[in-house]
Design an enzyme around this catalytic site. Structure first.
Site, PDB file in Angstrom:
ATOM      1  N   GLU A 119       9.712  -2.337  -6.629  1.00  0.00           N
ATOM      2  CA  GLU A 119      10.625  -2.946  -5.667  1.00  0.00           C
ATOM      3  C   GLU A 119      11.657  -3.815  -6.383  1.00  0.00           C
ATOM      4  OE1 GLU A 119      10.666  -2.278  -2.385  1.00  0.00           O
ATOM      5  OE2 GLU A 119       9.038  -0.870  -2.750  1.00  0.00           O
ATOM      6  N   GLU A 139      -0.249   0.770  -4.471  1.00  0.00           N
ATOM      7  CA  GLU A 139      -0.960  -0.223  -3.672  1.00  0.00           C
ATOM      8  C   GLU A 139      -1.399   0.307  -2.313  1.00  0.00           C
ATOM      9  OE1 GLU A 139       3.441  -1.506  -3.239  1.00  0.00           O
ATOM     10  OE2 GLU A 139       2.245  -0.116  -4.413  1.00  0.00           O
TER      11      GLU A 139
END
Length: 272
Positions: A119, A139
């Protein structure tokens, strides 16, 4: 050179051109990002933006990884949704500050760029990757998600769903095809090629890049980027306090990181 000292990052200004480099400096932990890392990147970013002698910024990682993502060790995960909302909000704000910076920011990706670090990379304006780089959002496999959902703003929806649903990692060639990155270079040339790009941007007319970036960002804001980030913060905060979310956090508290990752990824080993 820099007159600032940090615990988990290095901040260095180039000696000849007007750019600076932030290096995440936890190589023994594959540059996993804890709160100190996030806050120090944010502080160094603010220093770069305020410095008239910095017209471009590079973010990279020391050693064999850009970053493996958020540090899964040492946290208190027996918490409520308000904690997660605040925690995710702080992380998202720091990443958005990179996206909003009035100077161009280049991600220089050596090795892994995973989860929250992916990100971070996607919030940079441009990304150059070594040919041995790996990218992914693993994740999802432990009932989590990113605090700043930048991926739908960069990639085709099919590719977003693949990465976000499976947790699979992709190599540099696939990342280039997906438009996760701009360019692949040999690993031993990554620093040189990144600095050449930073020098090019640093020598551009400053107002031209500032207003061009502002216009591109405005297009994304008008399309709804900021409220989409806020929705994602609420969604992931709620995800973490589901029954399965609490189970995964309990496992993390009682396992070593090596055991936890083996437990998380074990069911998917033979499914490629």
């Amino acid at each position: 050179m820099s007159d600032q000292t940090f615990e988990t990052i290095l901040y260095e200004k180039d000696a000849t051109d007007k750019f600076a480099t932030i290096t995440i400096n936890r190589p023994d932990k594959l540059n996993a990002m804890n709160k100190t890392v996030i806050r120090e990147i944010d502080k160094a970013l603010a220093a770069a933006v305020a410095d008239p002698d910095v017209n471009a910024l590079v973010i990279t990682g020391a050693g064999r990884a850009f970053s493996s993502g958020y540090d899964l060790q040492g946290g208190d995960f027996d918490v409520d949704i308000d904690f997660w909302r605040s925690d995710m909000g702080e992380n998202a704000e720091a990443l958005l500050n990179i996206w909003k910076a009035p100077i161009p920011v280049i991600a220089s990706v050596n090795g892994y760029a995973l989860a929250g670090a992916l990100e971070l990379m996607m919030c940079c304006d441009l990304a150059i990757a070594a040919d041995n780089a790996k990218f992914g959002e693993p994740e999802v496999r432990h009932n989590s998600g990113p605090p700043a959902l930048m991926m739908p703003w960069l990639l085709a929806t099919r590719d977003v769903r693949w990465l976000m649903y499976t947790g699979d990692l992709v190599d540099a060639e696939e990342a280039l095809r997906m438009h996760l990155i701009n360019k692949i270079v040999p690993a031993d040339q990554l620093k040189l090629k990144t600095e050449n790009l930073a020098r090019k941007l640093a020598r551009m007319p400053v107002p031209a890049l500032k207003f061009t970036k502002a216009s591109i960002n405005n297009q994304q804001m008008v399309a709804g980027l900021l409220p989409s980030f806020q929705y994602n913060i609420e969604a992931i905060a709620a995800l973490h306090v589901t029954n399965q979310g609490r189970e995964w956090m309990a496992n993390l508290a009682k396992m070593s990181l090596k055991e936890y990752l083996a437990f998380r990824d074990g069911p998917f080993k033979d499914l490629d």
